[in-house]
Design an enzyme around this catalytic site. Structure first.
Site, PDB file in Angstrom:
ATOM      1  N   ARG A  26       0.859  -1.068   0.049  1.00 37.02           N
ATOM      2  CA  ARG A  26      -0.102  -0.026   0.040  1.00 37.02           C
ATOM      3  C   ARG A  26       0.904   1.287  -0.016  1.00 37.02           C
ATOM      4  O   ARG A  26       1.877   1.389   0.934  1.00 37.02           O
ATOM      5  CB  ARG A  26      -0.864  -0.025   1.316  1.00 37.02           C
ATOM      6  N   THR A  83      -1.078   7.716  -0.684  1.00 42.60           N
ATOM      7  CA  THR A  83      -2.500   7.410  -1.566  1.00 42.60           C
ATOM      8  C   THR A  83      -3.015   6.301  -1.094  1.00 42.60           C
ATOM      9  O   THR A  83      -4.330   6.226  -1.368  1.00 42.60           O
ATOM     10  CB  THR A  83      -2.134   7.219  -3.026  1.00 42.60           C
ATOM     11  N   ASP A  91       0.217  -2.736  12.317  1.00 40.55           N
ATOM     12  CA  ASP A  91       0.704  -3.147  10.774  1.00 40.55           C
ATOM     13  C   ASP A  91       0.935  -4.589  11.015  1.00 40.55           C
ATOM     14  O   ASP A  91       1.894  -5.120  11.488  1.00 40.55           O
ATOM     15  CB  ASP A  91       1.790  -2.287  10.655  1.00 40.55           C
ATOM     16  N   ASP A 143       4.587  -5.653   9.888  1.00 39.37           N
ATOM     17  CA  ASP A 143       5.647  -5.585  10.730  1.00 39.37           C
ATOM     18  C   ASP A 143       5.534  -6.204  11.764  1.00 39.37           C
ATOM     19  O   ASP A 143       6.799  -6.720  12.276  1.00 39.37           O
ATOM     20  CB  ASP A 143       5.479  -4.079  10.903  1.00 39.37           C
TER      21      ASP A 143
END
Ligand code: PRP
Ligand code: URA
Length: 226
Positions: free
Chosen positions: A121, A125, A217, A220
């Site tokens: 991603r 944006t 995340d 991560d």
């Protein structure tokens, strides 16, 4: 003392526009998901939990796979049994975080083929950027399980499903652990034919496109990066 509400309904289907969404709410899955969300959960435990939850969800996700009758020789006599029909199914993780779900499912379906779709991603944006695509041949009788722990804006899943369809895949299911309503809606709008399975439907996205309450995340936390 108030009676403890009891239910055997481990499965919830959302009404209305979320008709294609199945929330696999088994108590063991919910228990493990709670530990997964916890900020202090280690990388090692996070990885194990993602695999375990994916494995537990597999029972529900595969519930309606077609089966066929086959002969089987037991040590005592010949009889008939059932086996899953069609081409060997394909597990397709969206890189990176989807990788964490493969092993758990493959323990239950060891003959599964594995494809990979590389997407990340863009932080500005929030649009998916494609960098890799390699999947098993998309014959009409092959089931594809697209894997990604997080369904946030839905951009990644929508794009990944489109690439699978462009490659010829017709039977696709999407499995995630945590979904945002925005992502579910986007997926249903773009691909109403694709059933969505999640362990939880969370409240909303924040302004950076992270799921709330979510788990942070996933990539991560899974790989110990950042
Ligand atoms: C995360 C996640 C999904 C995507 C979801 O991946 O694993 O692929 O974001 O967001 P979306 O629904 O808004 O598209 P990320 O882009 O962080 O890549 P990574 O797994 O390589 O870290
Ligand atoms: N991707 C993640 O890993 N987590 C989120 O909350 C949203 C997208």
């Amino acid at each position: 003392m108030l009676p403890v509400p009891r239910t055997t309904a481990h499965i919830a289907r959302m009404p209305g526009s979320f008709a294609n969404l199945t929330i696999v709410a088994h108590p063991l899955i919910q228990h493990k998901l709670t530990i997964l969300r916890q900020r202090s959960t280690s990388t090692k435990d996070f990885k194990q939990l993602v695999n375990e939850i994916a494995m537990l969800m597999t029972y529900e996700v595969t519930r309606d796979l077609p089966t066929e009758t086959v002969e089987v020789d037991t040590p005592l006599e010949q009889t008939m049994g059932r086996r899953v029909a069609g081409k060997k199914l394909a597990l397709v993780p969206i890189l990176r975080a989807g990788l964490g779900m493969v092993e758990g499912i493959a323990q239950l379906i060891p003959s599964a083929r594995v494809g990979h779709i590389g997407l990340y991603r863009d932080h500005e944006t929030l649009r998916p950027v494609s960098y890799y695509f390699k999947v098993p041949a998309a014959e009409s009788d092959r089931d594809f399980f697209l894997l990604d722990p997080m369904l946030a804006t839905g951009g990644s899943a929508v794009a990944a499903i489109q690439t699978l369809k462009d490659a010829g895949a017709g039977r696709i299911r999407f499995l995630c652990l945590v979904a945002a309503p925005e992502g579910v809606q986007a997926l249903l709008d773009a691909h109403p034919d694709v059933p969505i399975f999640t362990a939880a439907l969370d409240r909303q996205l924040n302004e950076k496109g992270y799921i709330l309450p979510g788990l942070g995340d996933a990539g991560d936390r899974l790989f110990g990066t950042r």
